[in-house]
Design a protein around this motif. Structure first.
Motif, mmCIF file in Angstrom:
data_model
loop_
_atom_site.group_PDB
_atom_site.id
_atom_site.type_symbol
_atom_site.label_atom_id
_atom_site.label_comp_id
_atom_site.label_asym_id
_atom_site.label_seq_id
_atom_site.Cartn_x
_atom_site.Cartn_y
_atom_site.Cartn_z
ATOM 1 N N LEU A 127 33.981 24.986 116.584
ATOM 2 C CA LEU A 127 35.519 25.383 116.213
ATOM 3 C C LEU A 127 35.529 26.725 115.421
ATOM 4 N N ARG A 153 36.813 32.947 114.634
ATOM 5 C CA ARG A 153 37.429 31.656 114.765
ATOM 6 C C ARG A 153 38.650 31.843 115.942
ATOM 7 N N ASP A 209 33.763 18.750 120.514
ATOM 8 C CA ASP A 209 34.919 19.831 120.350
ATOM 9 C C ASP A 209 34.261 21.148 121.039
ATOM 10 N N ALA A 248 36.879 30.834 119.170
ATOM 11 C CA ALA A 248 36.529 29.501 119.035
ATOM 12 C C ALA A 248 37.637 28.611 119.373
ATOM 13 N N GLU A 249 39.138 29.011 118.896
ATOM 14 C CA GLU A 249 40.194 28.178 119.151
ATOM 15 C C GLU A 249 40.532 28.095 120.693
ATOM 16 N N PRO A 297 30.475 20.406 115.922
ATOM 17 C CA PRO A 297 32.038 20.718 115.683
ATOM 18 C C PRO A 297 32.093 21.794 114.960
#
Length: 374
Positions: free
Chosen positions: A115, A43, A60, A46-47, A111
């Protein structure tokens, strides 16, 4: 063949800063031992845009391509190969969804992957050992409103916690059809497989499909789609292998620079310098092959032979460099604290991903000699 663009160099710096800052040695060691997938790291990466760098910007992603993804994966793997593979495995095959899926399906799937809140796994193999060409018994039956999928898939990397599966099946009309399947559909069950050597953070699983009803738009295509999937997957594996080799080389160089024998660093001896030169050459040639395959892929000219060559040369280089790194470190090379023994284990596992080397070599032979008569 282009050098890294300014944007790719920036992505490379970001990937390295993230890996150096977040790949905590003790935490990753625990995750390997317990086979824990690094959800938090996935995560976080991904951010920062490092997971979906090759996915559409409108969904995204980073809006770049496989060349940029290869840069990220190699950079991650040079710091920690096992963690890098885990982060890569969460989006294996996503580029095929972005190219062949309907707009509605892309909106449902991509997405979440970009994300870091969803994962996709390749559910292709049915034999205990990965092989090419695929020998499939899983079936896709055309029915009103969609397809019924039945069969069993083995060696599904990350299958235990996947949200989506890319499933290969046979039908009455086609030898292979690729589907993007929601893991929550009725009729799907997943069972963990035994532990293995290398890449321990990502468990493999057996996926059972019991008359799973999927809608029409779950069908991504047939042979052309599968060839694109292999091309992208082999580039991923090649990039990871390059990182494994680079990481092993960096650790070996650090050691031979400081380890003294007969009054000078062992890196000053000709035999050591010649070994380093040969290994560096293997990695650089493999990197050029990988870069070329990724550039072709991004131009919409996914080339199975170019990607197969990248995968073969990169994994061979990673195994050779990791093996020699152990020799350069001597007895320390077998100690887990120096990491080069793990580089060899991970490199050997990568060498089997996407089909055995001899089978990929057939693709290169086909390019030069034409398809073999059976």
């Amino acid at each position: 063949m282009q050098a890294l663009t300014t944007l790719e160099k920036g992505i490379q710096r970001s990937a390295r800063e993230f890996a150096v800052g977040e790949f905590e040695r003790e935490l990753l060691s625990h995750m390997r031992k317990e086979q824990v997938w690094p959800d938090g790291l996935f995560r976080q990466a991904a951010e920062l845009g490092l997971i979906g760098v090759n996915l559409p910007e409108s969904l995204d992603g980073g809006g770049l391509g496989m060349a940029a993804r290869a840069v990220v994966l190699e950079t991650f793997a040079a710091i920690d190969s096992t963690a890098a593979f885990a982060l890569a495995s969460g989006t294996f095959g996503a580029e095929v969804i972005s190219r062949f899926a309907s707009e509605a399906l892309q909106t449902r799937v991509l997405p979440g992957l970009a994300l870091g809140v969803a994962r996709c796994s390749l559910a292709l193999y049915e034999a205990p050992v990965q092989s090419l060409p695929l020998i499939l018994s899983a079936t896709a039956e055309r029915v009103e409103g969609g397809w019924l999928l039945s069969g069993e898939k083995r060696r599904v990397w990350g299958g235990i916690n996947a949200n989506w599966f890319l499933v290969g099946c046979v039908s009455e009309s086609e030898p292979v059809i690729l589907f993007c399947v929601d893991a929550s559909y009725d009729g799907i069950s997943v069972a963990p497989e035994p532990c293995r050597m290398g890449l321990e953070m990502v468990k493999t699983a057996t996926v059972h499909l019991n008359r799973v009803m999927v809608p029409d738009d779950a069908c991504l295509g047939d042979d052309a789609t599968l060839k694109c999937l292999w091309s992208g997957h082999w580039i991923d594996v090649a990039a990871l292998a390059l990182g494994v080799g680079r990481g092993a080389m960096d650790r070996a160089l650090a050691y031979v620079r400081k380890r003294s024998q007969f009054g000078k660093p062992i890196g000053a001896f000709r035999i050591t310098r010649q070994k380093v030169a040969r290994l560096s050459g293997k990695l650089e040639l493999a990197r050029l092959a990988t870069r070329r395959a990724a550039e072709l892929f991004d131009l919409g000219k996914a080339d199975e032979a170019a990607s197969a060559l990248a995968r073969i040369s990169a994994t061979k280089a990673a195994v050779a460099v990791s093996d020699e790194a152990i020799q350069l470190l001597g007895g320390y090379g077998y100690m887990t604290e120096y990491d080069v023994e793990r580089s060899l284990r991970d490199a050997k596992t990568l060498e089997l991903l996407g089909g055995e080397r001899s089978l990929l070599e057939e693709i290169l032979a086909d390019r030069e000699l034409g398809k073999r008569r059976r």
